[in-house]
Design a protein around this motif. Structure first.
Motif, mmCIF file in Angstrom:
data_model
loop_
_atom_site.group_PDB
_atom_site.id
_atom_site.type_symbol
_atom_site.label_atom_id
_atom_site.label_comp_id
_atom_site.label_asym_id
_atom_site.label_seq_id
_atom_site.Cartn_x
_atom_site.Cartn_y
_atom_site.Cartn_z
ATOM 1 N N GLU A 122 0.736 -5.586 38.683
ATOM 2 C CA GLU A 122 -0.369 -6.803 38.588
ATOM 3 C C GLU A 122 -0.201 -7.527 37.097
ATOM 4 N N GLY A 123 1.049 -7.877 36.849
ATOM 5 C CA GLY A 123 1.219 -8.636 35.690
ATOM 6 C C GLY A 123 1.250 -7.969 34.338
ATOM 7 N N LYS A 124 1.053 -6.834 34.202
ATOM 8 C CA LYS A 124 0.961 -6.037 33.043
ATOM 9 C C LYS A 124 1.918 -4.822 32.916
ATOM 10 N N ILE A 125 2.224 -4.258 31.959
ATOM 11 C CA ILE A 125 2.911 -2.826 31.742
ATOM 12 C C ILE A 125 1.956 -1.628 31.826
ATOM 13 N N LYS A 126 2.383 -0.899 32.909
ATOM 14 C CA LYS A 126 1.486 0.195 33.232
ATOM 15 C C LYS A 126 2.331 1.398 32.687
ATOM 16 N N LEU A 127 3.705 1.362 32.234
ATOM 17 C CA LEU A 127 4.355 2.585 31.683
ATOM 18 C C LEU A 127 5.569 1.792 31.080
ATOM 19 N N GLN A 128 5.772 2.207 29.831
ATOM 20 C CA GLN A 128 7.008 2.078 29.148
ATOM 21 C C GLN A 128 7.516 3.346 28.588
ATOM 22 N N ARG A 129 8.875 3.468 28.731
ATOM 23 C CA ARG A 129 9.521 4.836 28.228
ATOM 24 C C ARG A 129 10.524 4.264 27.551
ATOM 25 N N GLY A 130 10.994 4.828 26.416
ATOM 26 C CA GLY A 130 11.877 4.249 25.483
ATOM 27 C C GLY A 130 13.077 5.524 25.274
ATOM 28 N N TYR A 131 14.397 5.463 25.047
ATOM 29 C CA TYR A 131 15.182 6.276 24.615
ATOM 30 C C TYR A 131 16.132 5.867 23.582
ATOM 31 N N TRP A 132 16.174 6.427 22.643
ATOM 32 C CA TRP A 132 16.857 5.933 21.375
ATOM 33 C C TRP A 132 17.143 7.365 20.341
ATOM 34 N N ASP A 133 18.089 7.002 19.554
ATOM 35 C CA ASP A 133 18.409 8.065 18.629
ATOM 36 C C ASP A 133 17.355 8.045 17.174
ATOM 37 N N LYS A 134 16.262 8.983 17.248
ATOM 38 C CA LYS A 134 15.508 8.718 16.125
ATOM 39 C C LYS A 134 16.091 9.018 14.708
ATOM 40 N N ILE A 194 0.513 3.624 29.196
ATOM 41 C CA ILE A 194 1.205 4.490 28.649
ATOM 42 C C ILE A 194 2.704 4.012 27.765
ATOM 43 N N ASN A 195 2.661 4.195 26.630
ATOM 44 C CA ASN A 195 4.165 3.870 25.795
ATOM 45 C C ASN A 195 4.692 5.347 25.549
ATOM 46 N N HIS A 196 5.848 5.820 26.073
ATOM 47 C CA HIS A 196 6.389 7.016 25.678
ATOM 48 C C HIS A 196 7.716 6.764 25.235
ATOM 49 N N GLN A 197 7.750 6.600 23.840
ATOM 50 C CA GLN A 197 9.383 6.701 23.175
ATOM 51 C C GLN A 197 9.567 8.116 23.087
ATOM 52 N N VAL A 198 10.461 8.587 23.968
ATOM 53 C CA VAL A 198 10.562 9.979 24.022
ATOM 54 C C VAL A 198 10.891 10.744 23.018
ATOM 55 N N ALA A 199 11.369 10.192 21.761
ATOM 56 C CA ALA A 199 11.691 10.831 20.518
ATOM 57 C C ALA A 199 10.230 11.052 19.840
ATOM 58 N N ASN A 200 9.006 10.406 20.575
ATOM 59 C CA ASN A 200 7.657 10.652 19.841
ATOM 60 C C ASN A 200 6.927 11.145 21.155
ATOM 61 N N LEU A 201 5.739 11.542 20.596
ATOM 62 C CA LEU A 201 4.741 11.748 21.723
ATOM 63 C C LEU A 201 4.165 10.390 22.490
ATOM 64 N N PRO A 202 3.944 10.719 23.611
ATOM 65 C CA PRO A 202 3.319 9.418 24.599
ATOM 66 C C PRO A 202 1.984 8.818 23.675
ATOM 67 N N ILE A 203 1.852 7.619 23.783
ATOM 68 C CA ILE A 203 0.576 7.072 23.279
ATOM 69 C C ILE A 203 0.115 6.278 24.287
ATOM 70 N N GLN A 204 -1.370 6.625 24.683
ATOM 71 C CA GLN A 204 -2.014 6.034 25.818
ATOM 72 C C GLN A 204 -3.243 4.850 25.231
ATOM 73 N N GLY A 205 -3.294 3.802 26.164
ATOM 74 C CA GLY A 205 -4.195 2.894 25.861
ATOM 75 C C GLY A 205 -3.732 1.649 25.213
ATOM 76 N N LYS A 206 -4.098 0.580 25.677
ATOM 77 C CA LYS A 206 -3.783 -0.778 24.784
ATOM 78 C C LYS A 206 -3.860 -0.773 23.468
#
Length: 120
Positions: A94-106, A32-44
């Protein structure tokens, strides 16, 4: 890569090259990549598409300010050449990103890049 911090340093290199394919390979298939200014994205695959789209719409550069690691978690404080500041959290298993969360001013990002502002 030996540790989670090395993974994020490699992520920064790939991000700054605009390498959506290389970035996607750093993620678990169900990440999951969740840039909190946007909806979460799931899957490589969806994360790869997100990066490809973003790289096609704006020139982005990640300049690390601080990088901290606590076991499987890495915190990246960053800036860009235009003055935008942000912070990202990476959970690496296990050597891979499982979750990324980002905070920035959209809103600042959109203004800096001359992009349309949301109308609600």
């Amino acid at each position: 890569m030996n540790d989670a911090k090395d993974m994020v340093l490699h992520w920064i290199e790939l991000f700054n090259r605009g390498d959506a394919d290389g970035l996607a390979e750093l993620y678990h298939d169900d990440a999951i990549n969740h840039q909190v200014a946007n909806l979460p994205i799931q899957g490589k695959h969806a994360i790869r598409e997100l990066f490809a789209y973003e790289f096609s719409t704006a020139e982005m550069t990640c300049l690390p300010v601080n990088l901290f690691q606590d076991d499987e978690w890495v915190i990246l404080e960053w800036k860009d050449p235009m003055g935008l500041l942000g912070c990202g959290f990476f959970h690496i298993t296990e050597g891979k990103i499982k979750l990324q969360r980002g905070y920035w001013d959209k809103l600042s990002f959109l203004r800096m890049h001359g992009m349309p502002l949301p109308t609600r």
